[in-house]
Scaffold this motif. Structure first.
Motif, PDB file in Angstrom:
ATOM      1  N   ILE A  56       0.812  -1.227   0.000  1.00  0.00           N
ATOM      2  CA  ILE A  56       0.000   0.000   0.000  1.00  0.00           C
ATOM      3  C   ILE A  56       0.838   1.266   0.000  1.00  0.00           C
ATOM      4  O   ILE A  56       0.280   2.365  -0.050  1.00  0.00           O
ATOM      5  N   VAL A  57       2.159   1.138   0.051  1.00  0.00           N
ATOM      6  CA  VAL A  57       3.013   2.325   0.117  1.00  0.00           C
ATOM      7  C   VAL A  57       2.716   3.313  -1.014  1.00  0.00           C
ATOM      8  O   VAL A  57       2.546   4.518  -0.761  1.00  0.00           O
ATOM      9  N   ASP A  60      -7.754   0.790   0.184  1.00  0.00           N
ATOM     10  CA  ASP A  60      -6.532   0.296  -0.446  1.00  0.00           C
ATOM     11  C   ASP A  60      -5.310   1.141  -0.088  1.00  0.00           C
ATOM     12  O   ASP A  60      -4.266   1.035  -0.717  1.00  0.00           O
ATOM     13  N   ALA A  61      -5.453   1.971   0.952  1.00  0.00           N
ATOM     14  CA  ALA A  61      -4.305   2.655   1.541  1.00  0.00           C
ATOM     15  C   ALA A  61      -4.167   2.231   3.002  1.00  0.00           C
ATOM     16  O   ALA A  61      -3.512   2.891   3.802  1.00  0.00           O
ATOM     17  N   THR A  62      -4.790   1.116   3.345  1.00  0.00           N
ATOM     18  CA  THR A  62      -4.656   0.469   4.652  1.00  0.00           C
ATOM     19  C   THR A  62      -4.445  -1.016   4.399  1.00  0.00           C
ATOM     20  O   THR A  62      -4.833  -1.541   3.350  1.00  0.00           O
ATOM     21  N   THR A  72      -4.923  -2.705   9.792  1.00  0.00           N
ATOM     22  CA  THR A  72      -6.372  -2.517   9.839  1.00  0.00           C
ATOM     23  C   THR A  72      -7.035  -2.981  11.130  1.00  0.00           C
ATOM     24  O   THR A  72      -7.846  -2.241  11.695  1.00  0.00           O
ATOM     25  N   PRO A  73      -6.744  -4.181  11.663  1.00  0.00           N
ATOM     26  CA  PRO A  73      -7.486  -4.631  12.842  1.00  0.00           C
ATOM     27  C   PRO A  73      -7.048  -3.979  14.145  1.00  0.00           C
ATOM     28  O   PRO A  73      -7.769  -4.076  15.148  1.00  0.00           O
ATOM     29  N   ASN A  74      -5.907  -3.325  14.155  1.00  0.00           N
ATOM     30  CA  ASN A  74      -5.387  -2.759  15.393  1.00  0.00           C
ATOM     31  C   ASN A  74      -5.491  -1.234  15.387  1.00  0.00           C
ATOM     32  O   ASN A  74      -6.483  -0.668  15.814  1.00  0.00           O
ATOM     33  N   CYS A  75      -4.455  -0.573  14.907  1.00  0.00           N
ATOM     34  CA  CYS A  75      -4.388   0.879  15.010  1.00  0.00           C
ATOM     35  C   CYS A  75      -5.435   1.591  14.147  1.00  0.00           C
ATOM     36  O   CYS A  75      -5.992   2.614  14.560  1.00  0.00           O
ATOM     37  N   THR A 101     -12.203   3.431  -1.943  1.00  0.00           N
ATOM     38  CA  THR A 101     -10.854   3.186  -2.441  1.00  0.00           C
ATOM     39  C   THR A 101     -10.158   4.530  -2.633  1.00  0.00           C
ATOM     40  O   THR A 101     -10.804   5.593  -2.567  1.00  0.00           O
ATOM     41  N   LEU A 102      -8.867   4.499  -2.879  1.00  0.00           N
ATOM     42  CA  LEU A 102      -8.143   5.743  -3.126  1.00  0.00           C
ATOM     43  C   LEU A 102      -8.700   6.463  -4.341  1.00  0.00           C
ATOM     44  O   LEU A 102      -8.864   7.685  -4.345  1.00  0.00           O
ATOM     45  N   HIS A 103      -9.008   5.696  -5.390  1.00  0.00           N
ATOM     46  CA  HIS A 103      -9.562   6.299  -6.599  1.00  0.00           C
ATOM     47  C   HIS A 103     -10.886   6.985  -6.294  1.00  0.00           C
ATOM     48  O   HIS A 103     -11.136   8.111  -6.731  1.00  0.00           O
TER      49      HIS A 103
END
Length: 659
Positions: free
Chosen positions: A497-498, A624-626, A600-603, A650-652
């Protein structure tokens, strides 16, 4: 289509028309209107008419009376026969996966057709598209088939097939250039095609071996009105003194030159060379799909996770891996995950390589380099248009390219009568096996884009500021120890995802959105970490994300702008826990939160849930950025957040809000 009128001279002399003056898209399915004027109704009778089986059966049984058992068996056999015949005539549902036909996707492969936006991956900086329509393509096909049948090279093995021959002819006819340049001619077939399109237009051909050399062994084509840089006189496209050549040919306006590349060279390199020379209209014959081909193509460059239809997964247990494995059985050019991905799960280019010069010069590139290449291409594109296949695979019987990874064909599967009426049925089926997504570009220097962008920002800065000053982007834990390779804290999907996180930060800064970096910078002895992690800090080696270590630094491509951004250091999952984040957001007037990062599931989840509990009216997590350790964990937690009112674009989709 008026063949005698140039698109560059079709209006008044004061305002010469360019192909950007009209923006009618050809990226749509064929409508009934497209075919009505050409003598074909919107529905192909051979595809839709069926015998009324129930009437035939009832009439037959009424005649045979009490002898019903033998007749019932005969009727069942008759129905089976009809079904098999129908199946043969409607085989398109078995082979054609069109993104405009959801039913076709279900027909054989189930619900796993690859969703795509192929043909539109390259994003125009001005939002322009080609001016020709699918109706124009149909008319062009009818005209070109008899021309193609007169070709001097009947068996053009290793050269262009019918699809690309038609595409080159069609685009040259529409653009009507004053000069045509080709780089790579082989036996001269492409030269012949351009000559059929423009009988009197000069051609410049750059090719290492002169086509006349092939005449000794078989058919070839040498053009009398063509200037050849071939054999001992060969000069590579990037080394030609184009200013001098244009002067000799009397060309003052380079926008009236069409350049055709069929030389299997790095297309990014060719774009930069064309821009330097001042050319604007380019056609690339072999625009290879990601994972295939012998050079770095536009399609590979534009295949990015942040662009709709782009991006891939290298994980062998993913849905994409399963779909690819299934489709590989049907199409020669289809790739499975193992073939697509190289070392370190690299999928850009071909196994992470930037290929060049017929696969003779390969360079491994990082994903960050690949990402920057796509940003450059976006900055110079005015138009990006991929030629669709001329017909569906059930008509052409091609077995090479995967139709799920191409634009819908000009003649769709099942349209047998139209296929025959256009004359395509007269051609040998082998001529349809050379399709590799030929692409047309119109380009201009990126400086123009930057200038237009700056004007836009100056003109609308007040409106943008008002719209986005109450929004903040939280970038969480995008640090080397969470994303990089080899760390005990590595989030498996974090690296993928970078590029999207980089793009999200870029978009935020462009729109004046406050960027807040949420990071961990732990005590070297781990006295401020969760109890379940403290064992990681007991050895002589530094523990994860310790303040001042490389592991605590942001990953490559991300950086903090000290005068604009804000930084929060946390010691637990939530960005709000024991930090001043909430009070800072309140004093800054921020009411809308957008979240990106890991995991995703934590922070991500904890921060989003606490933002909801604190009554922030709009909380958004860019899906899609996580990332998480597995796609399943990621998807399940995204669903949980969505169920409490968190937006999950999504980012788009998020970027479209800026339009």
């Amino acid at each position: 289509m008026n063949n005698g009128q140039s698109l560059w001279h079709s209006q008044s002399p004061k305002t010469p028309t360019t192909m950007l003056d009209r923006a009618l898209s050809s990226r749509r399915p064929h409508s009934d209107a497209d075919l009505s004027e050409s003598g074909e109704s919107g529905t192909d009778e051979s595809k839709t008419k069926r015998p009324h089986i129930y009437l035939l059966a009832s009439n037959f049984l009424s005649r045979i009376g009490h002898q019903w058992w033998p007749c019932l068996i005969l009727a069942l056999l008759f129905l089976v026969l009809l079904f098999l015949i129908s199946l043969a005539f409607h085989s398109s549902s078995f082979v054609c996966i069109s993104r405009f036909d959801p039913a076709a996707r279900i027909g054989f492969f189930g619900f796993d057709g690859l969703e795509s936006d192929f043909g539109a991956l390259g994003r125009s900086k001005h939002g322009k598209e080609v001016e020709w329509t699918s109706k124009d393509l149909l008319k062009g096909l009818e005209e070109f088939v008899p021309i193609y049948e007169t070709r001097p090279i009947k068996n053009n093995m290793h050269g262009m097939g019918f699809d690309h021959s038609f595409g080159l002819w069609f685009m040259a006819r529409r653009l009507k250039p004053e000069l045509m340049i080709e780089s790579g001619a082989f036996k001269g077939h492409s030269t012949w095609v351009m000559r059929q399109a423009m009988p009197d237009t000069p051609i410049i051909s750059l090719t290492p071996r002169h086509p006349e050399k092939y005449l000794r062994k078989g058919p070839a084509y040498v053009d009398g009105n063509c200037t050849y840089f071939a054999g001992k006189d060969f000069v590579d496209f990037g080394s030609v003194d184009w200013k001098n050549v244009m002067r000799k040919h009397g060309i003052a306006d380079l926008s009236r030159v069409l350049v055709f590349f069929d030389d299997h060279q790095n297309e990014l390199k060719r774009i930069k060379q064309a821009l330097k020379a001042g050319f604007q209209h380019l056609i690339f014959e072999d625009n290879y799909d990601t994972g295939t081909g012998d050079h770095y193509s536009l399609r590979q460059i534009c295949d990015q996770s942040y662009i709709k239809g782009g991006g891939h997964s290298c994980f062998k247990d993913s849905d994409e891996a399963r779909i690819r494995s299934k489709r590989k059985k049907f199409w020669e050019k289809a790739l499975d995950t193992e073939e697509l991905c190289g070392p370190g799960e690299a999928w850009w280019g071909v196994r992470g390589e930037m290929r060049d010069d017929f696969n003779h010069s390969n360079t491994l590139i990082s994903y960050n380099q690949h990402f920057q290449n796509s940003r450059y291409v976006e900055s110079v594109l005015d138009v990006y248009w991929e030629l669709p296949p001329v017909a569906g695979p059930s008509l052409t019987h091609q077995s090479r390219y995967d139709p799920a990874r191409s634009t819908p064909p000009v003649v769709e599967d099942g349209r047998h009568r139209l296929f025959q009426r256009l004359g395509l049925g007269r051609l040998d089926k082998s001529v349809f096996n050379g399709y590799t997504q030929m692409v047309y570009l119109q380009i201009s220097k990126p400086g123009n884009f930057v200038y237009c962008k700056s004007i836009f920002i100056v003109c609308t800065v007040g409106t943008m500021a008002e719209r986005w000053t109450n929004t903040a982007l939280l970038v969480i834990d995008m640090q080397n120890d969470f994303v990089g390779e080899g760390s005990v804290m590595q989030v498996k999907f974090g690296k993928s995802i970078v590029p999207n996180v980089i793009r999200a930060v870029e978009l935020a800064r462009q729109r004046g959105i406050l960027v807040i970096w949420v990071v961990r910078e732990h005590d070297p002895k781990g006295r401020d970490v969760e109890l379940f992690r403290r064992h990681l800090y007991n050895s002589e080696k530094a523990g994860p994300v310790v303040k001042g270590t490389v592991g605590a630094e942001l990953v490559d491509g991300l950086f903090i702008r000290e005068e604009e951004d804000y930084k929060i250091v946390k010691t637990r999952f939530s960005a709000f826990f024991s930090t001043n984040l909430h009070s800072f957001l309140q004093t800054s007037g921020v009411t809308n939160l957008v979240i990106a990062g890991v995991q995703t599931p934590n922070c991500i989840r904890q921060t989003a849930f606490e933002a909801v509990e604190l009554d922030y009216p709009n909380v958004t997590v860019i899906t899609d950025a996580t990332a998480a350790a597995t796609p399943e964990i990621h998807t399940a937690n995204i669903l949980d957040m969505k169920n409490v009112g968190v937006k999950t674009p999504t980012l788009h989709e998020w970027s479209e809000e800026f339009a």
